[in-house]
Design a protein around this motif. Structure first.
Motif, mmCIF file in Angstrom:
data_model
loop_
_atom_site.group_PDB
_atom_site.id
_atom_site.type_symbol
_atom_site.label_atom_id
_atom_site.label_comp_id
_atom_site.label_asym_id
_atom_site.label_seq_id
_atom_site.Cartn_x
_atom_site.Cartn_y
_atom_site.Cartn_z
ATOM 1 N N LEU A 26 0.969 -1.230 -0.051
ATOM 2 C CA LEU A 26 -0.015 -0.053 0.170
ATOM 3 C C LEU A 26 0.942 1.453 -0.028
ATOM 4 C CD1 LEU A 26 -1.010 -2.082 2.429
ATOM 5 C CD2 LEU A 26 -3.226 -0.863 1.909
ATOM 6 N N SER A 27 0.929 2.042 -1.229
ATOM 7 C CA SER A 27 1.512 3.416 -1.145
ATOM 8 C C SER A 27 0.616 4.466 -0.528
ATOM 9 C CB SER A 27 2.049 3.690 -2.512
ATOM 10 O OG SER A 27 0.837 3.909 -3.207
ATOM 11 N N CYS A 28 1.243 5.320 0.290
ATOM 12 C CA CYS A 28 0.524 6.359 0.780
ATOM 13 C C CYS A 28 1.152 7.595 0.427
ATOM 14 C CB CYS A 28 0.715 6.365 2.490
ATOM 15 S SG CYS A 28 -0.227 4.762 2.746
ATOM 16 N N THR A 29 0.413 8.789 0.641
ATOM 17 C CA THR A 29 0.666 9.995 0.090
ATOM 18 C C THR A 29 0.652 11.194 1.567
ATOM 19 O OG1 THR A 29 -1.577 10.703 -0.529
ATOM 20 C CG2 THR A 29 0.098 9.679 -2.252
ATOM 21 N N TYR A 30 0.160 10.833 2.478
ATOM 22 C CA TYR A 30 -0.206 11.772 3.662
ATOM 23 C C TYR A 30 -0.399 11.155 4.943
ATOM 24 C CZ TYR A 30 -2.210 16.005 5.257
ATOM 25 O OH TYR A 30 -2.673 17.321 6.305
ATOM 26 N N ARG A 31 0.429 11.722 5.780
ATOM 27 C CA ARG A 31 0.331 11.297 7.161
ATOM 28 C C ARG A 31 -0.285 12.575 8.125
ATOM 29 N NH1 ARG A 31 4.838 8.898 11.006
ATOM 30 N NH2 ARG A 31 5.546 8.031 9.087
ATOM 31 N N GLU A 32 -1.043 11.987 9.034
ATOM 32 C CA GLU A 32 -1.706 12.926 10.031
ATOM 33 C C GLU A 32 -1.807 12.434 11.422
ATOM 34 O OE1 GLU A 32 -5.918 15.561 9.643
ATOM 35 O OE2 GLU A 32 -5.992 13.338 9.155
ATOM 36 N N GLU A 50 2.396 16.222 3.708
ATOM 37 C CA GLU A 50 2.510 15.074 2.626
ATOM 38 C C GLU A 50 3.724 14.316 2.862
ATOM 39 O OE1 GLU A 50 0.968 15.135 -0.297
ATOM 40 O OE2 GLU A 50 -0.475 16.704 0.578
ATOM 41 N N GLU A 51 3.750 12.943 2.697
ATOM 42 C CA GLU A 51 4.805 11.895 2.834
ATOM 43 C C GLU A 51 4.711 10.797 2.055
ATOM 44 O OE1 GLU A 51 6.747 10.309 6.747
ATOM 45 O OE2 GLU A 51 4.863 9.332 6.164
ATOM 46 N N SER A 52 5.587 10.528 1.444
ATOM 47 C CA SER A 52 5.546 9.292 0.639
ATOM 48 C C SER A 52 5.877 8.191 1.618
ATOM 49 C CB SER A 52 6.432 9.216 -0.748
ATOM 50 O OG SER A 52 5.904 10.023 -1.457
ATOM 51 N N ASN A 109 -12.059 3.689 2.313
ATOM 52 C CA ASN A 109 -12.061 4.929 2.594
ATOM 53 C C ASN A 109 -10.575 5.665 2.387
ATOM 54 O OD1 ASN A 109 -14.508 5.799 3.456
ATOM 55 N ND2 ASN A 109 -14.220 4.811 5.197
ATOM 56 N N LYS A 110 -9.782 4.413 1.845
ATOM 57 C CA LYS A 110 -8.479 4.699 1.399
ATOM 58 C C LYS A 110 -7.701 5.340 2.562
ATOM 59 C CE LYS A 110 -9.305 5.076 -3.669
ATOM 60 N NZ LYS A 110 -8.879 5.652 -4.630
ATOM 61 N N LYS A 130 -2.721 5.800 -1.505
ATOM 62 C CA LYS A 130 -2.843 6.303 -2.877
ATOM 63 C C LYS A 130 -3.233 4.962 -3.842
ATOM 64 C CE LYS A 130 -0.129 7.842 -6.603
ATOM 65 N NZ LYS A 130 1.594 8.490 -6.841
ATOM 66 N N ALA A 131 -2.513 3.854 -3.480
ATOM 67 C CA ALA A 131 -2.601 2.586 -4.436
ATOM 68 C C ALA A 131 -2.400 1.352 -3.658
ATOM 69 C CB ALA A 131 -1.556 2.689 -5.367
#
Length: 133
Positions: A26-32, A50-52, A109-110, A130-131
């Motif tokens: 699982l690729s991710c684009t944001y951290r909160e 934003e974080e890959s 909800n990704k 993201k994917a």
């Protein structure tokens, strides 16, 4: 080729695809990060950026690796459950340094959500997916 041979060929190809999948990524684009407010019973004070990052779940669903540009962590998973009402998979997790987390994989909800305790506060760490591959 007759219909029976075509059907068997298609089934064989599908079977090979499912049996050769060794992991889920699982690729991710944001951290909160958010903090639980006991009075309002909601997560508040959310701060993100934003974080890959990449999560890789092994095929036995016993180990998860999380990689960012600056770190690589391994989590040992247990107590896998599927919540059909909410459509989420949950795991108890222990990091390679011994920290405890509760993982929620919410692919509808990704999101990947982690619940944990820091300085006697319940925290939520949420990643935007993201994917999935």
């Amino acid at each position: 080729m007759n219909l029976k041979k075509i059907t068997l060929t298609v089934l064989a190809i599908i079977s090979i695809q499912f049996t050769t999948q060794a992991q889920t990524s699982l690729s991710c684009t944001y951290r909160e990060y958010c903090t639980w407010n006991e009075s309002s019973e909601e997560f508040e004070n959310c701060e993100g950026y934003e974080e890959s990052s990449l999560f890789v779940l092994n095929d036995e669903e016993t180990m998860l690796t999380h990689t960012t540009e600056t770190m690589n962590s391994t989590y040992y998973l247990s107590n896998r459950e599927y919540d059909s009402e909410n459509g989420v998979y949950t795991f108890d997790a222990t990091s390679d340094v011994g920290n405890k987390y509760y993982y929620v994989f919410d692919l509808d909800n990704k999101q990947i959500r982690l619940l944990f305790i820091r300085d006697d506060k319940t925290m939520l760490l949420r990643f935007t997916v993201k994917a999935v591959f």
